[in-house]
Design an enzyme around this catalytic site. Structure first.
Site, PDB file in Angstrom:
ATOM      1  N   GLU A  38       0.597  -1.062  -0.119  1.00 36.21           N
ATOM      2  CA  GLU A  38      -0.098  -0.225  -0.152  1.00 36.21           C
ATOM      3  C   GLU A  38       1.053   1.540  -0.204  1.00 36.21           C
ATOM      4  OE1 GLU A  38      -2.848   1.630  -0.462  1.00 36.21           O
ATOM      5  OE2 GLU A  38      -3.942   1.821   1.025  1.00 36.21           O
ATOM      6  N   ASP A  39       0.240   2.262  -1.196  1.00 30.09           N
ATOM      7  CA  ASP A  39       1.257   3.584  -0.752  1.00 30.09           C
ATOM      8  C   ASP A  39       1.580   4.398   0.233  1.00 30.09           C
ATOM      9  OD1 ASP A  39      -1.395   4.022  -0.836  1.00 30.09           O
ATOM     10  OD2 ASP A  39      -1.469   5.114  -2.808  1.00 30.09           O
ATOM     11  N   ASP A  48      -3.467   6.599   5.946  1.00 29.49           N
ATOM     12  CA  ASP A  48      -3.733   7.301   6.214  1.00 29.49           C
ATOM     13  C   ASP A  48      -4.878   7.374   7.408  1.00 29.49           C
ATOM     14  OD1 ASP A  48      -4.493  10.283   5.535  1.00 29.49           O
ATOM     15  OD2 ASP A  48      -6.695   9.398   5.239  1.00 29.49           O
ATOM     16  N   THR A 101      -9.138   1.889   4.100  1.00 30.16           N
ATOM     17  CA  THR A 101      -8.554   0.809   3.201  1.00 30.16           C
ATOM     18  C   THR A 101      -7.748  -0.594   3.662  1.00 30.16           C
ATOM     19  OG1 THR A 101      -8.177   3.020   2.003  1.00 30.16           O
ATOM     20  CG2 THR A 101      -7.595   0.584   1.400  1.00 30.16           C
ATOM     21  N   LEU A 102      -6.996  -0.298   4.349  1.00 29.70           N
ATOM     22  CA  LEU A 102      -5.838  -1.760   4.987  1.00 29.70           C
ATOM     23  C   LEU A 102      -6.707  -2.181   5.803  1.00 29.70           C
ATOM     24  CD1 LEU A 102      -2.438  -0.846   5.771  1.00 29.70           C
ATOM     25  CD2 LEU A 102      -3.292  -2.739   3.743  1.00 29.70           C
TER      26      LEU A 102
HETATM   27  P1  5GP Z   1      -7.376   5.332   4.275  1.00 28.64           P
HETATM   28  O1  5GP Z   1      -8.118   4.095   4.029  1.00 28.64           O
HETATM   29  O2  5GP Z   1      -6.633   4.657   5.131  1.00 28.64           O
HETATM   30  O3  5GP Z   1      -7.730   6.420   5.210  1.00 28.64           O
HETATM   31  O4  5GP Z   1      -6.320   5.337   3.259  1.00 28.64           O
HETATM   32  C1  5GP Z   1      -5.551   5.344   2.484  1.00 28.64           C
HETATM   33  C2  5GP Z   1      -5.517   5.606   0.426  1.00 28.64           C
HETATM   34  O5  5GP Z   1      -5.714   7.332   1.216  1.00 28.64           O
HETATM   35  C3  5GP Z   1      -4.532   5.933   0.694  1.00 28.64           C
HETATM   36  O6  5GP Z   1      -4.314   4.818  -0.489  1.00 28.64           O
HETATM   37  C4  5GP Z   1      -4.686   6.870  -0.414  1.00 28.64           C
HETATM   38  O7  5GP Z   1      -5.006   6.421  -2.274  1.00 28.64           O
HETATM   39  C5  5GP Z   1      -5.236   7.637  -0.264  1.00 28.64           C
HETATM   40  N1  5GP Z   1      -4.741   8.741   0.263  1.00 28.64           N
HETATM   41  C6  5GP Z   1      -4.348   9.200   1.874  1.00 28.64           C
HETATM   42  N2  5GP Z   1      -3.473  10.341   2.079  1.00 28.64           N
HETATM   43  C7  5GP Z   1      -2.830  10.687   0.737  1.00 28.64           C
HETATM   44  C8  5GP Z   1      -2.474  11.676   0.208  1.00 28.64           C
HETATM   45  O8  5GP Z   1      -1.798  12.397   1.125  1.00 28.64           O
HETATM   46  N3  5GP Z   1      -2.006  11.724  -1.086  1.00 28.64           N
HETATM   47  C9  5GP Z   1      -2.461  10.842  -1.433  1.00 28.64           C
HETATM   48  N4  5GP Z   1      -2.127  11.560  -3.073  1.00 28.64           N
HETATM   49  N5  5GP Z   1      -3.379  10.041  -1.257  1.00 28.64           N
HETATM   50  C10 5GP Z   1      -3.651   9.612  -0.013  1.00 28.64           C
HETATM   51 MG    MG Z   2      -4.090   3.608  -2.429  1.00 31.48          MG
END
Ligand code: 5GP
Ligand code: MG
Length: 186
Positions: A108-109, A112, A116-117
């Site tokens: 995973e990139d 946040d 998602t994870l």
């Molecule tokens: P989560 O489900 O943990 O909130 O979000 C994960 C996803 O949010 C990441 O895979 C990514 O696609 C997106 N994301 C969260 N923060 C950033 C950021 O600072 N920049 C970008 N481009 N995508 C983000």
């Molecule tokens: Mg992502």
């Protein structure tokens, strides 16, 4: 001949380079070493699952540094409208590999909120793999909402929007070779 590689210049909405290309490359090397060691003696196959689209460059770089047998697969999810999470994860494209008795490593990139994870780990565990582990290049600890266990982590970053090395803002900046902080201006 003689021309140097064109590195896109910072534009008005890219504030600063947070992690340069060399630092990313060195860290991905270190992570690949750790994975080579950790999975050296496993029974069964290692499946890398890159989370599209943000992890496509990371997955491509990492897998080429692995010296252990593995297969590469992808999954596409969506949880965002604009730049903030909705907590509402949608499966857009599933993996192709059968995960039963296989070792799954999610690539995973960025972590946040964790929605998602958390969704992916629970979804994959239901497919009866031998193990499910996670590799996250960037971690924003200030934003965690759901607790998620990370097995391999690249960098910790502050709560800013970042682009480059696979990460976008409305599909822009994905192919920058570095990771930059941005302030959306429009
Ligand atoms: P989560 O489900 O943990 O909130 O979000 C994960 C996803 O949010 C990441 O895979 C990514 O696609 C997106 N994301 C969260 N923060 C950033 C950021 O600072 N920049 C970008 N481009 N995508 C983000
Ligand atoms: Mg992502």
């Amino acid at each position: 001949m003689g021309s140097s590689l064109a590195i896109p210049a910072l534009t008005k909405d890219l504030v600063r380079v947070l992690i340069d290309a060399d630092s990313i490359s060195r860290r991905v090397d270190e992570l690949a070493h750790q994975i080579n060691d950790a999975y050296a003696n496993i029974e069964g196959r290692l499946i890398l699952v890159g989370v599209l689209k943000g992890s496509f460059i990371l997955t491509a770089d990492l897998c080429r540094k692995l010296t252990i047998p593995h297969v590469v697969d992808f999954i596409a999810l969506s949880s965002y409208s604009g730049d903030r999470t909705s907590g509402n994860v949608r499966l857009l494209m599933d993996t192709r590999e059968n995960m039963e008795d296989k070792h799954v490593l999610i690539i995973e990139d960025i972590l946040d909120s964790g929605y998602t994870l958390d969704y992916l780990i629970r979804n994959f565990k239901a497919r009866k793999p031998a193990s499910v582990k996670t590799l996250v290049l960037l971690d924003k600890p200030d934003r965690h909402t759901v607790p998620v266990e990370i097995d391999y982590q690249g960098f910790t970053i502050p709560d800013v929007w970042v682009v480059g090395y696979g990460l976008d803002y409305n599909e822009r900046y994905r192919t920058l070779p570095y990771i930059a902080e941005m302030y959306p201006q429009e």
